[in-house]
Motif scaffolding. Sequence first.
Motif, mmCIF file in Angstrom:
data_model
loop_
_atom_site.group_PDB
_atom_site.id
_atom_site.type_symbol
_atom_site.label_atom_id
_atom_site.label_comp_id
_atom_site.label_asym_id
_atom_site.label_seq_id
_atom_site.Cartn_x
_atom_site.Cartn_y
_atom_site.Cartn_z
ATOM 1 N N PRO A 258 0.846 -1.200 0.000
ATOM 2 C CA PRO A 258 0.000 0.000 0.000
ATOM 3 C C PRO A 258 0.879 1.247 0.000
ATOM 4 C CG PRO A 258 -0.817 -1.596 1.571
ATOM 5 C CD PRO A 258 0.515 -2.114 1.088
ATOM 6 N N LYS B 22 -4.663 1.849 -0.435
ATOM 7 C CA LYS B 22 -4.815 0.818 0.600
ATOM 8 C C LYS B 22 -6.013 -0.071 0.299
ATOM 9 C CE LYS B 22 -2.519 3.545 4.009
ATOM 10 N NZ LYS B 22 -2.588 4.498 5.046
ATOM 11 N N ARG B 23 -5.862 -1.334 0.646
ATOM 12 C CA ARG B 23 -6.941 -2.300 0.388
ATOM 13 C C ARG B 23 -7.989 -2.204 1.461
ATOM 14 N NH1 ARG B 23 -2.754 -3.849 -2.102
ATOM 15 N NH2 ARG B 23 -1.263 -5.281 -1.382
#
Length: 141
Positions: free
Chosen positions: A14, A140-141
């Motif tokens: 990320p 970011k996930r």
Amino acid sequence: MVHALEESRRVLKPDGILIDIRPLNGQWPIEVASARGVKETGRLDDFPEPRSADRASNEAVKEAEALSWFRREQEEFFPFFYWWDTPSEMEEFIAEDWSDFVALGEAAKLATRSAWETADADSQVRVRVKILITKWKVLKR
């Protein structure tokens, strides 16, 4: 290409960076260049399939951006030049290495030969390729 972008997102951390750099078809100019100047003598002819591949790549990155996988941080175009000492060297290269996505038309071939033959002794032949470079930030996930 969406699958490749998804895999890139998976393996990058990320806030990591993905650099997309690729040539874009667009009838690249053929030029005869010397210390005294540059003369455009024609353009290469694009085949339809590579142009559709460019569009598909552009759609894939738009989709990845819409899915919030990446954020476009910077994008620019720049020229990349292929150089040859003679028109025949250029013709041979195009026939051997680029024949699946561009063609050199007869008018451009003849104009390039003519311009090179009457140019200064230091003249060379070149093709100006348009390159796209984009910096993407992994979200970011």
